[in-house]
Design a protein around this motif. Structure first.
Motif, mmCIF file in Angstrom:
data_model
loop_
_atom_site.group_PDB
_atom_site.id
_atom_site.type_symbol
_atom_site.label_atom_id
_atom_site.label_comp_id
_atom_site.label_asym_id
_atom_site.label_seq_id
_atom_site.Cartn_x
_atom_site.Cartn_y
_atom_site.Cartn_z
ATOM 1 N N ALA A 6 31.932 35.948 39.193
ATOM 2 C CA ALA A 6 33.138 35.139 39.428
ATOM 3 C C ALA A 6 33.679 34.610 38.106
ATOM 4 O O ALA A 6 32.918 34.238 37.213
ATOM 5 C CB ALA A 6 32.808 33.985 40.369
ATOM 6 N N SER A 7 35.002 34.602 37.996
ATOM 7 C CA SER A 7 35.645 34.153 36.764
ATOM 8 C C SER A 7 36.952 33.441 37.111
ATOM 9 O O SER A 7 37.674 33.888 37.998
ATOM 10 C CB SER A 7 35.944 35.369 35.884
ATOM 11 O OG SER A 7 36.856 35.046 34.873
ATOM 12 N N PRO A 8 37.265 32.350 36.408
ATOM 13 C CA PRO A 8 38.531 31.658 36.670
ATOM 14 C C PRO A 8 39.745 32.575 36.491
ATOM 15 O O PRO A 8 40.776 32.381 37.131
ATOM 16 C CB PRO A 8 38.555 30.531 35.641
ATOM 17 C CG PRO A 8 37.120 30.307 35.283
ATOM 18 C CD PRO A 8 36.450 31.645 35.416
ATOM 19 N N SER A 9 39.631 33.603 35.653
ATOM 20 C CA SER A 9 40.766 34.510 35.437
ATOM 21 C C SER A 9 41.050 35.373 36.662
ATOM 22 O O SER A 9 42.139 35.930 36.783
ATOM 23 C CB SER A 9 40.515 35.402 34.222
ATOM 24 O OG SER A 9 39.439 36.281 34.468
ATOM 25 N N MET A 10 40.095 35.490 37.573
ATOM 26 C CA MET A 10 40.313 36.264 38.795
ATOM 27 C C MET A 10 40.455 35.373 40.023
ATOM 28 O O MET A 10 40.213 35.807 41.140
ATOM 29 C CB MET A 10 39.186 37.278 38.995
ATOM 30 C CG MET A 10 39.334 38.513 38.117
ATOM 31 S SD MET A 10 40.948 39.343 38.221
ATOM 32 C CE MET A 10 41.002 39.851 39.911
ATOM 33 N N MET A 11 40.897 34.136 39.818
ATOM 34 C CA MET A 11 41.201 33.241 40.939
ATOM 35 C C MET A 11 42.355 33.842 41.726
ATOM 36 O O MET A 11 43.379 34.198 41.153
ATOM 37 C CB MET A 11 41.585 31.860 40.404
ATOM 38 C CG MET A 11 42.109 30.916 41.455
ATOM 39 S SD MET A 11 40.804 30.472 42.601
ATOM 40 C CE MET A 11 41.582 29.190 43.512
ATOM 41 N N ILE A 12 42.154 34.020 43.013
ATOM 42 C CA ILE A 12 43.224 34.528 43.863
ATOM 43 C C ILE A 12 43.513 33.526 44.964
ATOM 44 O O ILE A 12 42.696 32.648 45.249
ATOM 45 C CB ILE A 12 42.877 35.905 44.460
ATOM 46 C CG1 ILE A 12 41.647 35.811 45.381
ATOM 47 C CG2 ILE A 12 42.659 36.921 43.361
ATOM 48 C CD1 ILE A 12 41.367 37.090 46.132
ATOM 49 N N GLY A 13 44.675 33.669 45.573
ATOM 50 C CA GLY A 13 45.005 32.750 46.652
ATOM 51 C C GLY A 13 46.335 33.060 47.296
ATOM 52 O O GLY A 13 47.088 33.919 46.858
#
Length: 186
Positions: A6-13
């Motif tokens: 998990a990485s903040p750069s791949m935060m989806i929503g």
């Protein structure tokens, strides 16, 4: 199989959505495999093969929704497959929408798994935390691959007999008169 933590750069929503696309070549019939999966707790987005048929499964944390219908991918042929999730999940093959679901993009930053159990090849994998349009997937499908229909400007260069044109030959053919004149005097 490839795992990405998990990485903040791949935060989806839900606000921006999510898209995944790739060129896929399936080598074994009837396989059960995960092409792409992002999961955080009960929330997940999965693009998979089930019995050799392409399917998308989205769980927003409270309900799991599957794309319908599932889609056959013929063996040993490259296909551009794509999934976009925002206020619904849309599944594309070769630039054409083939299935959908009313699933909503979950807010998450989960671990990513690529290719678990997959027998075949994957190329040009594209993960973005924005919902791409149908036109974007159509252009990607038409502009890449062996049968690309975009940006063809002329005949293929090369010598007869299948040989490649040399860089020196191409350079000499494209030298301007003033460069030839200067070269002669030097």
């Amino acid at each position: 199989r490839l795992s990405i933590p998990a990485s903040p750069s791949m935060m989806i929503g839900r606000a921006a959505g999510f898209s995944v696309s790739a060129w896929v070549r399936v080598e074994t019939a009837g396989q059960n495999a995960v092409l792409f999966s992002q999961q955080e707790g009960a929330k997940s987005i999965v693009l998979a093969l089930e019995g050799g048929k392409l399917v998308a499964v989205v769980n927003d944390g409270s309900v799991t929704l599957r794309s319908e219908p599932t889609v056959d991918l013929p063996l040993a042929v490259w296909h551009h497959v794509a999934l976009t999730v925002e206020e619904g999940a849309l599944l594309y093959v070769n630039g054409q929408k083939v299935a959908e679901s009313p699933a909503i993009c979950p807010d998450m930053t989960g671990d990513i798994t690529l290719g678990r159990g997959f027998v075949g090849e994957v190329d040009e994998l594209n993960l973005v935390n924005v919902a791409r349009s149908a036109d974007w997937f159509r252009a990607a499908s038409m502009g890449q691959g062996l049968e690309a229909k975009l940006a063809v400007f002329g005949e293929e260069e090369g010598e007869e007999g299948g040989g490649e044109a040399s860089y020196v030959g191409v350079s000499l053919q494209n030298v301007t008169v003033d460069v030839w004149v200067v070269s002669v005097f030097l």
